[in-house]
Structure formats: structure tokens, C-alpha cells
Design an enzyme around this catalytic site. Sequence first.
Site, mmCIF file in Angstrom:
data_model
loop_
_atom_site.group_PDB
_atom_site.id
_atom_site.type_symbol
_atom_site.label_atom_id
_atom_site.label_comp_id
_atom_site.label_asym_id
_atom_site.label_seq_id
_atom_site.Cartn_x
_atom_site.Cartn_y
_atom_site.Cartn_z
ATOM 1 N N GLY A 154 0.793 -1.167 -0.076
ATOM 2 C CA GLY A 154 -0.005 -0.094 0.078
ATOM 3 C C GLY A 154 0.743 1.198 0.139
ATOM 4 O O GLY A 154 2.061 1.130 -0.280
ATOM 5 N N ASP A 268 -12.273 3.623 7.144
ATOM 6 C CA ASP A 268 -11.512 3.127 5.776
ATOM 7 C C ASP A 268 -12.075 1.772 5.635
ATOM 8 O O ASP A 268 -11.396 0.820 5.271
ATOM 9 C CB ASP A 268 -10.123 3.171 5.826
ATOM 10 C CG ASP A 268 -9.430 3.077 4.538
ATOM 11 O OD1 ASP A 268 -10.049 3.497 3.484
ATOM 12 O OD2 ASP A 268 -8.323 2.693 4.517
#
Length: 665
Positions: A154, A268
Site C-alpha cells: 500500500g 476506511d
Amino acid sequence: MDKKEVQHHRSQQAMTKSLYAIGMGLLGKSATNMDCANTNLESAGKSSSTNYNRNRFYNERFVPMASGTMPSVSGTNHHSRHQQLLLQQAPKCTADLNEKLVKINRQNANKELSTIQAKDMQSVDKNEEALKELQESIPEINKIFDVHCRIGSGTFSTVLLGTLQRERGLVETQRRRFAIKHHNPTNHPERILRELECMYRIGGVENVIGINCCIRYNDNVAFIMPYMTHDRFHDIYRSLNFPEIRDYLRNLLIALRHVHKFNVIHRDVKPSNILYNRRTGKFLLCDFGLAQRIADDGSVVQSSDLSSREVFSILRDLENGRSVTLTDGNSAQAEAEDYMARRRMRALGGGGSVERAVTGPPSIQKLREQAGGHLTKKDVANQRADTMRLLNRLRLVSPNADPNNYVVSTNTSKKEMHASRAGTPGYRPPEVLLRYPKQSTAVDVWAAGVIMLSLLSGLHPFFKAPHDCGALAEIINLFGDMPVRKTAFLLDRLILLAQKVNTLDLRRVCMRFRHADFFLAPEIQRKYQRPDGTTEMCRSCEQPTFNCLCSNSGHNLERYDGLDIFPAVAYDLLSRLLEVNPQKRITAEEALKHPFFSDQHRITPGIPLHQQQLIMHQQQHIMQHQQHLQRSRETLPSSAARTLKAFVCYPMEITSTASQAAGNI
């Protein structure tokens, strides 16, 4: 024979000669020889009987026998030699053509293989780079774990698969696997501390990922977490059946309910942060890097608001804790091989969600045949264009809109608006897009509703605006302007729109995308066509009136009984999860009590809904009667054994040093 018949026979002979010569690749020579033959035969006789014999000669000449030879005719040795020459060269032409095709296929295969090898080499390079970076950044990792491969990456971190070195002598299925999350040095320490706190205090139970230990070396930090095999949401979201979708959403809401008990907003929630194994049914909610705690007054606690005492308390708890051993019976080598196999499969293909929404899953083929057989390329192109038109309608935003200055506060005394905007585009609710400061756990519930919308509609991602202004426009195009205007007014905000937008029916929107080929079948289109060939369109949703998506549509709609695999309560839960007003939005705990999660709601395709409801009611009555008879004969010990379950509490503790981790994991 008369003159017309003679001319007809001559035209057929000329066509047959040309086709035969073209098929053998010798048009020039054969055509010249045939002209010579025509001249000789025409000079031989002029009567009708002669013409008839000549026609019979040519017809017999171009009729092959079963053995592959041509019939012999007296006085035609020259033509027989040409026939033999053509038949001898025909296999040679076919062989040359086959060689060319094999060569082309070999070249295409080599290109495809080189592309796959290049992607594999690139993946191997990234894998080796991640392994080298982890080993150089945190040398203590090499003393504890055998790091195998990179399993995810990520913006702020990289996740690798590792096993304990002291378990090398065990059978592969008995070795425990761990996900080693290596944070990039550019990641803010407060973000790392926030994620560590959430996993330590909240994780480990109720479908929330936990943590085994934390290793820090200078400015580099690595989290050691339990590893779980999972499926990519993009690969399975259109093939999940109703029970699987219900279990998926139930597990997600269970995790959110547990997180919200601690007054924490995940912020998230999205499919990539959800680990779901379709085969085993395991479920984990991960990645608390954007999580925020809610204060007693309802405001969101920022990372910089943490006092030194709170930070010291967290670090002290981590220092005094002990590691927790989590057992798992999966094979590390098998998981790594499966992961690389999935990577190679992904490299071979893909496909956009719009195309998949048009073509539909294989199970819809029966409905397509019932609707009118096979579709031509033109029909498929029209269906895709219509689907793109609907997507553009949902994602319509003015090109003159300013993406950075589109929200105005009704309170002029406030010069600036400070509100958290953390999250992934496409999953942020209206209160975040309106920059409302007092956000609550309803932010996560909205994200769960967006995931459910993708599952029911078969369209992922459903919202994909590049900025907040476009995201708010997408919400307005789906839920209408009035609900968003009212919500903005309650949140002390003002929205200016150029036109009014009607609310769309969520069920028809989901059906339109999931079964696009059924609603756009040419037979259904012709059923509602006008005499001039056009179809009446709805001015609001810009769809044909028989497929109008407006919630209060007065048009004659095409019925879809037996087509939808989801009950009406599914769309009721969807509307509650996607409530525009955050104050009226359902909570995770309330959503788990919704009738959608009851076992009595089972839908069978092909049967009208009212008949299914009647059948389910009868089955429920029979089951209740049987349970009553069974319980009346039960003894007290058997009843207690059926209802009571043992509960074992495993305390979750943590260690912060590499030496303790090596001895306690």
C-alpha cells in the site's frame, strides 16, 4: 433445349469454373485452358443437341467422385491432365496454409509467454526488493522469521508472509503463518501508534484482526499479525449467492459493532480492507491506520490531541504485555503458491465492471434465452452504450464545478471549516463530503451500505468520482436532491444545484445493472417500440419508460418476478444503511437485528415472490410445530446441553522487543 436454358447452363458453367480454379489457386492457367475448351466445343457443333451434350460434359467434369478423382470423358485427355495437376497441388496448398497458421499461432503464443514472463519477473523483482528492504531495515526479523514473499502493498506499508524459524522441523501444515506488516519510514508515527492501539485493545475477537507482537528497530516498525488466506473481492463479488452475501454482510456488521463499542471510527471500510475466505467462511476487518476515537462531547479526537499521559499509558501496556500465540492449520507454502498462481491468473485477463454488468454471469444465460435467444454484436454494443449512459447519468457533475470549494456554511461567523475527510473515495458518506466536524460511527455504516450496493447490483466500484464534489453529485443523482438538501441544512450547510433530481428506486437500479442483458434484450425493446421504431424515454432517469428507475414512477414497467434473487427486505436494509441523514442512519447493532439476516428469507429464482412467501410461511409453521413437539419431550439436562455453551476467554497481550517475541510466539 431453348436459348434461355442454354444461357442459364453457360452461366452456371462459367461460375463453376471460376470457383474451382480459385479454390485450387490456379485461376490464371485454368481460366485460359477453359477458354480454349469453350472455343473447340463451340466449333464442334451448333445444334441444340450439341449444346445439350456440351452442357452435360461440363456438368460432369466438375462433379468430383467419392474417391477424389474426376470422371473420364473420351477425347478430353488435355483437360484430364489439368484436373490431375490441380488435384496434386491442392494438398500442397493446404499444407502451406496449415504451416502459416501454425507459425502465426506460435508467434502469438511466444508473445503471450514473453508478456507473462515479463510480468512475473517484475513481480519477482518487487518481491525481492520488499524482502531486502525488510531485512535491511529490521535485522531482528531474520533471527525470528523465515520471510517467504510479498503478499500485499500500500501507500504506507508492505505486507509479507513469514513463518517461525524454530518450526522448520514441523510438518508444513503444522507451521504457523504470520503477516508481517512493514511500515514505510515516511509513515507518520501517530498513524502507526493509532493502528497499534486499535489492534491491541480491540482486535483479536469479533472478526477484527489482532496483533501478535510489534518489532521496532530505529525508525522502522513491523507488526506481526495472524495470516489468513482470502479472496479478492473483485473476483468473487458477482458470483456470490444470496446466503454468501448475507453471511458476508453479517460478519462485516459484527466487526463494526465491536469496533463501535469502543467509540472508534474505522474510517476506511472497503473491500480491500476486508479479508474473506469464501471456502472456509472466515472473515477479518483490518487496517486501522485511519481510525479515530470519538470524544465524550461527540467530536473526533485527532492524533495530535492525544496527551503525553495517554501515549505513555499505551506504550506502558505494550511493554508490560506478553505475546499471544494464535494457531492456524493452513500451509505457508501452499498459501504462497496459491497467491502467485492468482497473480498469474490476474495477469492473463481482467475485464471492466461495466462489461461484466452488461454480459452478466453464466447463470443469466437461461434468462437471456427465454427473453429471445442469442444477441448479435450490434445488440451487445447497444446494451453497453445504454449501460454507459446510465453510469454517466449517475456520475453526472457540472464541468464548471469547483472540486475544492463547493460547500458553504450557513453560519457566516465561522470563517473556516475543519473536519476530517479521511477515507477512500467512493465510500465516504455525505457528512464527510459536506465537511461536518461532528462525525460519528455512521461513517462506517455508510461504507458497509456501499459494499452491499455493489453486491446487489453487481457493479464495483459503484461510486468512483475523482473528487469530493463529484462524489456528492453521484449521491444526489442516486438519492435525489431533496434528501441531500435537507441533510445539508441540518448539518449547517448549503448546497446550490442547477436543477432538481428525482430519487431512484434502489431495487430497480440494482436489477438494471445485475441483469442488464435481460432488460435490454431486443425482444423487450421491440415490445415497447412505437410504430416509428422509437421508444418513449423517461425525462428524469433517461431510461425507457418500461424500465424507468424513478422511485415514484407512473409508467408501465416491465415486471421482473422470479428474476431477482434477493428478497425485498434486502433492499430495505440497503436503504437504511445508505440513509443520507447520519442521524437517522441505522447502527451496526440495529442492522444485525434486521429481518434480512433471518433464515426465513430465502428466494428461489423463477418463482414469483408471493408464491415463495406463501411457501416459506408454510415451512416456518411446520418447523415451529416440530420444534414444539421435540421440546415437549426433552429432559432438563438435554435442554441445558442444547442451549448452554462453554465460554473461554483468552487474554490478548503483546510484547515489544524482538528477543521476547522470539521466545514467546
